[in-house]
Design a protein around this motif. Structure first.
Motif, PDB file in Angstrom:
ATOM      1  N   ILE A   1       0.886  -1.282  -0.009  1.00 20.81           N
ATOM      2  CA  ILE A   1      -0.010  -0.065  -0.107  1.00 20.81           C
ATOM      3  C   ILE A   1       1.067   1.208   0.062  1.00 20.81           C
ATOM      4  N   VAL A   2       0.649   2.141  -0.943  1.00 26.54           N
ATOM      5  CA  VAL A   2       1.327   3.512  -0.813  1.00 26.54           C
ATOM      6  C   VAL A   2       0.123   4.373  -0.908  1.00 26.54           C
ATOM      7  N   ALA A   3       0.203   5.278   0.181  1.00 30.19           N
ATOM      8  CA  ALA A   3      -1.060   6.282   0.608  1.00 30.19           C
ATOM      9  C   ALA A   3      -0.638   7.805   0.645  1.00 30.19           C
ATOM     10  N   ALA A   4      -1.540   8.395   0.189  1.00 30.11           N
ATOM     11  CA  ALA A   4      -1.476  10.010   0.227  1.00 30.11           C
ATOM     12  C   ALA A   4      -1.533  10.192   1.466  1.00 30.11           C
ATOM     13  N   ASP A   5      -0.811  11.410   1.969  1.00 25.51           N
ATOM     14  CA  ASP A   5      -1.044  12.042   3.231  1.00 25.51           C
ATOM     15  C   ASP A   5      -2.258  12.400   3.947  1.00 25.51           C
ATOM     16  N   ASP A   6      -3.410  12.374   2.978  1.00 26.01           N
ATOM     17  CA  ASP A   6      -4.733  12.711   3.568  1.00 26.01           C
ATOM     18  C   ASP A   6      -5.556  11.353   3.547  1.00 26.01           C
ATOM     19  N   ALA A   7      -4.938  10.358   3.385  1.00 29.55           N
ATOM     20  CA  ALA A   7      -5.786   8.902   3.416  1.00 29.55           C
ATOM     21  C   ALA A   7      -6.019   8.465   4.691  1.00 29.55           C
ATOM     22  N   VAL A   8      -7.474   8.219   4.963  1.00 29.78           N
ATOM     23  CA  VAL A   8      -7.972   7.493   6.134  1.00 29.78           C
ATOM     24  C   VAL A   8      -8.405   6.304   5.818  1.00 29.78           C
ATOM     25  N   PHE A   9      -8.525   5.543   6.870  1.00 27.58           N
ATOM     26  CA  PHE A   9      -8.850   3.996   6.723  1.00 27.58           C
ATOM     27  C   PHE A   9      -9.914   3.613   7.672  1.00 27.58           C
ATOM     28  N   GLY A  10     -10.881   3.111   7.375  1.00 30.79           N
ATOM     29  CA  GLY A  10     -11.865   2.564   8.559  1.00 30.79           C
ATOM     30  C   GLY A  10     -12.856   1.697   8.298  1.00 30.79           C
ATOM     31  N   LEU A  11     -13.704   0.921   8.860  1.00 30.85           N
ATOM     32  CA  LEU A  11     -14.800   0.156   8.709  1.00 30.85           C
ATOM     33  C   LEU A  11     -16.066   0.643   9.691  1.00 30.85           C
ATOM     34  N   PRO A  12     -16.935   1.623   8.759  1.00 28.78           N
ATOM     35  CA  PRO A  12     -18.103   2.247   9.491  1.00 28.78           C
ATOM     36  C   PRO A  12     -19.087   1.188   9.417  1.00 28.78           C
TER      37      PRO A  12
ATOM     38  N   PRO B   1      -2.916  -4.302  14.489  1.00 27.05           N
ATOM     39  CA  PRO B   1      -2.816  -5.453  15.457  1.00 27.05           C
ATOM     40  C   PRO B   1      -4.287  -5.628  15.939  1.00 27.05           C
ATOM     41  N   GLN B   2      -4.498  -7.006  16.664  1.00 33.66           N
ATOM     42  CA  GLN B   2      -5.473  -7.635  16.791  1.00 33.66           C
ATOM     43  C   GLN B   2      -6.628  -6.511  17.519  1.00 33.66           C
ATOM     44  N   HIS B   3      -6.088  -6.103  18.766  1.00 30.66           N
ATOM     45  CA  HIS B   3      -6.879  -5.286  19.628  1.00 30.66           C
ATOM     46  C   HIS B   3      -7.185  -3.868  18.933  1.00 30.66           C
ATOM     47  N   LEU B   4      -6.300  -3.279  18.443  1.00 30.34           N
ATOM     48  CA  LEU B   4      -6.832  -2.146  17.508  1.00 30.34           C
ATOM     49  C   LEU B   4      -7.701  -2.379  16.410  1.00 30.34           C
ATOM     50  N   MET B   5      -7.710  -3.606  15.854  1.00 23.81           N
ATOM     51  CA  MET B   5      -8.761  -3.710  14.881  1.00 23.81           C
ATOM     52  C   MET B   5     -10.138  -3.752  15.610  1.00 23.81           C
ATOM     53  N   ARG B   6     -10.219  -4.341  16.710  1.00 23.08           N
ATOM     54  CA  ARG B   6     -11.353  -4.469  17.294  1.00 23.08           C
ATOM     55  C   ARG B   6     -12.119  -3.455  17.764  1.00 23.08           C
ATOM     56  N   THR B   7     -11.240  -2.555  18.426  1.00 21.25           N
ATOM     57  CA  THR B   7     -11.513  -1.078  18.620  1.00 21.25           C
ATOM     58  C   THR B   7     -12.091  -0.229  17.628  1.00 21.25           C
ATOM     59  N   LEU B   8     -11.394  -0.349  16.488  1.00 23.59           N
ATOM     60  CA  LEU B   8     -11.838   0.434  15.172  1.00 23.59           C
ATOM     61  C   LEU B   8     -13.001  -0.075  14.835  1.00 23.59           C
ATOM     62  N   TYR B   9     -13.055  -1.251  15.010  1.00 24.54           N
ATOM     63  CA  TYR B   9     -14.250  -2.093  14.174  1.00 24.54           C
ATOM     64  C   TYR B   9     -15.827  -1.763  15.197  1.00 24.54           C
ATOM     65  N   TYR B  10     -15.438  -1.628  16.327  1.00 21.99           N
ATOM     66  CA  TYR B  10     -16.724  -1.375  17.323  1.00 21.99           C
ATOM     67  C   TYR B  10     -16.854   0.022  17.307  1.00 21.99           C
ATOM     68  N   THR B  11     -16.045   0.835  16.998  1.00 24.71           N
ATOM     69  CA  THR B  11     -16.155   2.513  17.133  1.00 24.71           C
ATOM     70  C   THR B  11     -16.404   2.920  16.037  1.00 24.71           C
ATOM     71  N   SER B  12     -16.206   2.307  14.679  1.00 22.71           N
ATOM     72  CA  SER B  12     -16.416   2.938  13.311  1.00 22.71           C
ATOM     73  C   SER B  12     -15.298   4.010  13.288  1.00 22.71           C
ATOM     74  N   ARG B  13     -14.274   3.970  14.161  1.00 21.94           N
ATOM     75  CA  ARG B  13     -13.452   4.997  13.820  1.00 21.94           C
ATOM     76  C   ARG B  13     -12.613   5.007  12.937  1.00 21.94           C
ATOM     77  N   THR B  14     -11.459   5.861  12.288  1.00 22.37           N
ATOM     78  CA  THR B  14     -10.585   5.604  11.244  1.00 22.37           C
ATOM     79  C   THR B  14      -9.389   5.778  11.705  1.00 22.37           C
ATOM     80  N   VAL B  15      -8.099   5.445  10.974  1.00 24.44           N
ATOM     81  CA  VAL B  15      -7.097   5.570  11.227  1.00 24.44           C
ATOM     82  C   VAL B  15      -6.059   6.206  10.275  1.00 24.44           C
ATOM     83  N   THR B  16      -5.153   6.970  10.331  1.00 24.15           N
ATOM     84  CA  THR B  16      -4.663   7.782   9.102  1.00 24.15           C
ATOM     85  C   THR B  16      -3.665   6.945   8.396  1.00 24.15           C
TER      86      THR B  16
END
Length: 251
Positions: A119-130, A148-163
């Protein structure tokens, strides 16, 4: 508009997705994407595929409006099968796939980049599962390949994104570049991969897929079963219609 394939330089195929305004793909779009990636990988002259998108964002997932316009379960079945085919096409592509990501990469976009080889990403890219805000489930399989596993779960349950920069620190994004340099950076990496022997790079892709600890096709299909259950129960429609803003408690 749609999915197109070009050959910007020897050994590299560029598959570009363009579904304005936000690259939320209709059912047929997922199948078209799958066909384009498979065809590019099967071309003996191609040694690397770059998957890119036009517009503000890389991918906003499934076209929910298409699903809301139709009655019955056919739209959901079509979206499930289309996403499955597109994600599998990226994973099973005979040569490495480099994802070039700008803007938002959400829902189905995670399925695509999670199955890519780099993956090559632009500096404005955000990733998430809403997904939980859309009355759906799925692609945790692919998010787990990025964080990592626990971050995946937290992102999934909260629908937050990461940069993109956060994913770069986790090692799942190869390079973060200014938006205007995204295509050039992705092609530079693809060029380095494409310099390898075509037969050997195909063996390498097959070998690396063969040692994956998780069968991503089976794992994602398992998740999709719960999406269908959510629809049968009625909860998916309720949440989808309000985009997750309905706070009423339901058991």
């Amino acid at each position: 508009m749609g999915v197109s394939t070009s050959v910007p330089e020897e050994g590299v195929a560029l598959v570009t997705v363009d579904f304005p305004p936000v690259n939320a793909l209709p059912v047929q779009g997922w199948y078209d994407l799958a066909a384009a990636v498979r065809a590019a990988g099967a071309d003996p002259k191609v040694r690397c595929v770059v998957l890119a998108a036009e517009g503000r964002g890389f991918n906003a997932g499934v076209d929910i409006k298409e699903m809301q316009r139709a009655e019955g379960h056919e739209p959901l079945i079509g979206a499930n099968r289309g996403c499955y085919e597109a994600f599998a096409a990226v994973y099973d592509c005979e040569v490495p796939v480099v994802a070039a990501v700008q803007g938002f990469c959400l829902g189905g976009g995670i399925g695509l980049v999670g199955n890519a080889d780099a993956i090559v990403a632009a500096d404005d890219a955000v990733f998430g599962l809403p997904e939980l805000d859309r009355g759906a489930l799925g692609a945790a399989t692919h998010l787990a390949r990025l964080v990592p596993q626990h971050l995946m779960r937290t992102l999934y349950y909260t629908s937050r994104t990461v940069t993109a920069e956060e994913l770069h620190r986790h090692g799942s994004v190869w390079q973060v570049v200014p938006r205007e340099g995204l295509t050039a950076a992705a092609l530079e990496l693809a060029r380095e991969i494409a310099a390898k022997d075509g037969y050997l790079i195909r063996l390498a892709k097959a070998a690396i897929n063969g040692i994956d600890p998780v069968d991503v096709r089976r794992s994602y299909r398992f998740e999709q079963g719960f999406t269908f259950e959510a629809n049968l129960s009625g909860v998916a429609d309720r949440v989808r219609d309000t985009f997750g803003t309905d706070k009423e408690k339901h058991s």
